[in-house]
Scaffold this motif. Sequence first.
Motif, PDB file in Angstrom:
ATOM      1  N   PRO A 444       0.826  -1.199   0.000  1.00 52.51           N
ATOM      2  CA  PRO A 444       0.000   0.000   0.000  1.00 52.51           C
ATOM      3  C   PRO A 444       0.861   1.250   0.000  1.00 52.51           C
ATOM      4  O   PRO A 444       2.059   1.152   0.202  1.00 52.51           O
ATOM      5  CB  PRO A 444      -0.788  -0.150   1.316  1.00 52.51           C
ATOM      6  CG  PRO A 444       0.168  -0.866   2.227  1.00 52.51           C
ATOM      7  CD  PRO A 444       0.917  -1.815   1.347  1.00 52.51           C
ATOM      8  N   PRO A 445       0.244   2.414  -0.214  1.00 57.53           N
ATOM      9  CA  PRO A 445      -1.203   2.658  -0.377  1.00 57.53           C
ATOM     10  C   PRO A 445      -1.651   2.693  -1.832  1.00 57.53           C
ATOM     11  O   PRO A 445      -2.783   3.061  -2.119  1.00 57.53           O
ATOM     12  CB  PRO A 445      -1.366   4.033   0.265  1.00 57.53           C
ATOM     13  CG  PRO A 445      -0.104   4.740  -0.060  1.00 57.53           C
ATOM     14  CD  PRO A 445       0.983   3.692  -0.059  1.00 57.53           C
ATOM     15  N   GLY A 446      -0.778   2.337  -2.778  1.00 58.34           N
ATOM     16  CA  GLY A 446      -1.182   2.347  -4.178  1.00 58.34           C
ATOM     17  C   GLY A 446      -1.173   3.729  -4.800  1.00 58.34           C
ATOM     18  O   GLY A 446      -1.892   3.977  -5.762  1.00 58.34           O
ATOM     19  N   ILE A 447      -0.368   4.624  -4.261  1.00 60.13           N
ATOM     20  CA  ILE A 447      -0.258   5.979  -4.786  1.00 60.13           C
ATOM     21  C   ILE A 447       1.142   6.154  -5.366  1.00 60.13           C
ATOM     22  O   ILE A 447       2.131   5.885  -4.679  1.00 60.13           O
ATOM     23  CB  ILE A 447      -0.495   7.016  -3.669  1.00 60.13           C
ATOM     24  CG1 ILE A 447      -1.941   6.914  -3.162  1.00 60.13           C
ATOM     25  CG2 ILE A 447      -0.206   8.430  -4.158  1.00 60.13           C
ATOM     26  CD1 ILE A 447      -2.217   7.757  -1.950  1.00 60.13           C
ATOM     27  N   PRO A 448       1.277   6.579  -6.632  1.00 56.30           N
ATOM     28  CA  PRO A 448       2.611   6.741  -7.202  1.00 56.30           C
ATOM     29  C   PRO A 448       3.389   7.831  -6.483  1.00 56.30           C
ATOM     30  O   PRO A 448       2.906   8.950  -6.318  1.00 56.30           O
ATOM     31  CB  PRO A 448       2.329   7.127  -8.659  1.00 56.30           C
ATOM     32  CG  PRO A 448       0.928   7.638  -8.672  1.00 56.30           C
ATOM     33  CD  PRO A 448       0.212   6.920  -7.596  1.00 56.30           C
ATOM     34  N   VAL A 449       4.597   7.493  -6.065  1.00 55.38           N
ATOM     35  CA  VAL A 449       5.442   8.486  -5.396  1.00 55.38           C
ATOM     36  C   VAL A 449       6.474   9.063  -6.358  1.00 55.38           C
ATOM     37  O   VAL A 449       7.157  10.022  -6.028  1.00 55.38           O
ATOM     38  CB  VAL A 449       6.140   7.890  -4.147  1.00 55.38           C
ATOM     39  CG1 VAL A 449       5.103   7.468  -3.119  1.00 55.38           C
ATOM     40  CG2 VAL A 449       7.037   6.733  -4.513  1.00 55.38           C
ATOM     41  N   LEU A 450       6.578   8.464  -7.523  1.00 57.65           N
ATOM     42  CA  LEU A 450       7.405   9.015  -8.589  1.00 57.65           C
ATOM     43  C   LEU A 450       6.653   8.882  -9.904  1.00 57.65           C
ATOM     44  O   LEU A 450       6.045   7.835 -10.173  1.00 57.65           O
ATOM     45  CB  LEU A 450       8.726   8.256  -8.713  1.00 57.65           C
ATOM     46  CG  LEU A 450       9.965   8.757  -7.969  1.00 57.65           C
ATOM     47  CD1 LEU A 450      11.176   7.982  -8.448  1.00 57.65           C
ATOM     48  CD2 LEU A 450      10.180  10.248  -8.162  1.00 57.65           C
ATOM     49  N   ILE A 451       6.719   9.925 -10.722  1.00 52.64           N
ATOM     50  CA  ILE A 451       6.189   9.838 -12.078  1.00 52.64           C
ATOM     51  C   ILE A 451       7.191  10.476 -13.028  1.00 52.64           C
ATOM     52  O   ILE A 451       8.020  11.294 -12.607  1.00 52.64           O
ATOM     53  CB  ILE A 451       4.817  10.529 -12.213  1.00 52.64           C
ATOM     54  CG1 ILE A 451       4.949  12.039 -12.025  1.00 52.64           C
ATOM     55  CG2 ILE A 451       3.795   9.935 -11.287  1.00 52.64           C
ATOM     56  CD1 ILE A 451       3.800  12.806 -12.612  1.00 52.64           C
TER      57      ILE A 451
END
Length: 490
Positions: A444-451
Motif C-alpha cells: 500500500p497505499p497504491g499511490i505513485p510516489v514518482l512519475i
Amino acid sequence: MKNKFKTLQSKAPLFDTLMAHAKRDVVSFHCPGHKNGRSIDKDLKNYTGEEVFKFDVTVFDEVDSLHDPVGPIKKAQELMAEAYGVKNSFFLVNGTSVGNIAMFLAACEPGDSIIVSRSSHKSIMAGVILSGVWPIWIQPKIDQNLDLFFNSSYEQIKDALDRYPEAKAVFITNPTYNGITTELRKIIDLCHRRKKIVLVDEAHGPHLVFNKQFPESAVNAGADLCVQSTHKILSAISQASVLHFNSKLIDVNRVKKVVSMLQTTSPNYLTLASMDLARRQAVLNGSEMFDNVIKAAEWGRTYINSNISSMKCFTRKDIQARGYDLDVTKLTVNVTKTGLSGYEIDNILAKEYNIQVDYSDIFNLVAIMGIGSNKSDVESFVTALKEINKKYHGKQKNWSLQIPSLSTEMVMVPREVFLSNSTKRVALNKAVGHVAAQTLTPYPPGIPVLIPGERITKEICDYLMDMSSKNIRISGQEGDKLRTVKIFTN
C-alpha cells in the motif's frame, strides 16, 4: 411522464437484434472463426453451452457498428443517455481505463495543465502521457484513524485553482475504491464558474442514480465527462463501461473521434448487449434491488462492529463527520487489531472459505457488493470473519499509513520523458535531484510516489528505500528488490 420513461426504458434494441439474429441460425462466413460456437473447445462448450457464442458476431448492417452507429447500437446508447439524464453516452469495451484516457484526449490539448489527485487510478498516467498535459497533483488526505486516504476535497480543489488559474480542467475520482464520495456538486459549480472542465472517474458509481439512498452521481452533479464501469456494480459483463457527455465546454464530435480511435474495430457484441440489458434492469428494478443490497450491507457492517472485536467497519456517519459521504454497499473491514494483514486474511478467505474480496492491503479488506449481491453472501462473509478471528492470531505490528510529500517540481511534461530514449538507471540513494523517467507505486497505499518528469527529492528516496527494506512490493520496480531508479539524462 414517469410511465412513458419506463416504457421506453423497457426496450433493449441491441440485445433484441442479436437474439433475433442468433435464432435464425445464420450460416457464418464472417469473423470470428469458431462459427457460432461450432468449434469452441468442448470443455468450455460443455460448461457454457453453445448458444451464447451465437452472440459473438462481427460488424455488419444488421447488428450495427460501434464506430459509426446508425442502428441498434445507436438506439441502445440513446437509451443509456436518457437513463442517466445526459446528452450522449458512448459504450466502451475496454473498461473505464479507456474512458479515462479518452476524457484527457477529448478535453485537453498538449501543453494544457490539469488538476488531478495523486491517488487516481493508474490509467490516469496513460491519459496524462498520451494527451501531453502538465499534471498538477493534489496530495491525498491520509486518515490514520481509519487507515485510508480520501480523495480531493472542495478546499483542496479551490486552493489548486487559486494557485494555478491556468489549469484547463479538474479530474476527480468519485467514489473512491472504498465508496467514499466528495462534495462533488460544490466542486463542479466552482469549476464551472471559473470555466474549467470537470472530468470524473466514476468507475465505482454506475448505480448511484438508481436509488435515492446513495450519494449524488457525477451525471446529476453536472460533470462535463464522466466514465462508469457498468460491469463493476451493475449486471453487465467485464470490460463493459460507459462514457457520459454532458458539456458546453467540450465538442461532442471530438469525443466521438477520440473514443473511436481508442477502441477495437472488433468489439464483443455480448459485452455490448449486456450493457443494454444492465441499463434496462437498473432503470426498471434497480431501486428495489439496491434497497435489498443496502440493507444487507448495513446488516453486515453492524454485525462486524458488534460481534468481531478485532475488526471494524467505518460507517456512513463516520465518513460524513469528515466532510465526505459514503456508498454503503462498499464494505471496508479494518483488520489491524488481528495482528494479520489484509493480504493474509484475504488469502484465508479464498482458500478456506471460497470467499473472494475485491481488494486487500496491509490494513483492510474491501468487499464490493453489486446489484447481484444478497444477504446470504454477507452472512457467509461475516461468519468466515468471525471464525478467522477465533482461529488466527498474529503479532500486533506498528503499521502506519503514510506517504511522503508529493508536492514536487514538475520539470518536464510526462509524455516527453516517457517517449525519450535519453534515460539511464542510477542507484536509488544517488537519484536525489534528478528527473524521474518512470512511475514507482508502493502497495500500500497504491499511490505513485514518482512519475516521469518530476524532480526526485531526498524524502521520496528515503521513503522508497524504507519500503524496499520492508519487502513491500513497488509497482514499476525491476527485479525482486528496488535498487535503482530510471532518470532522464538529456
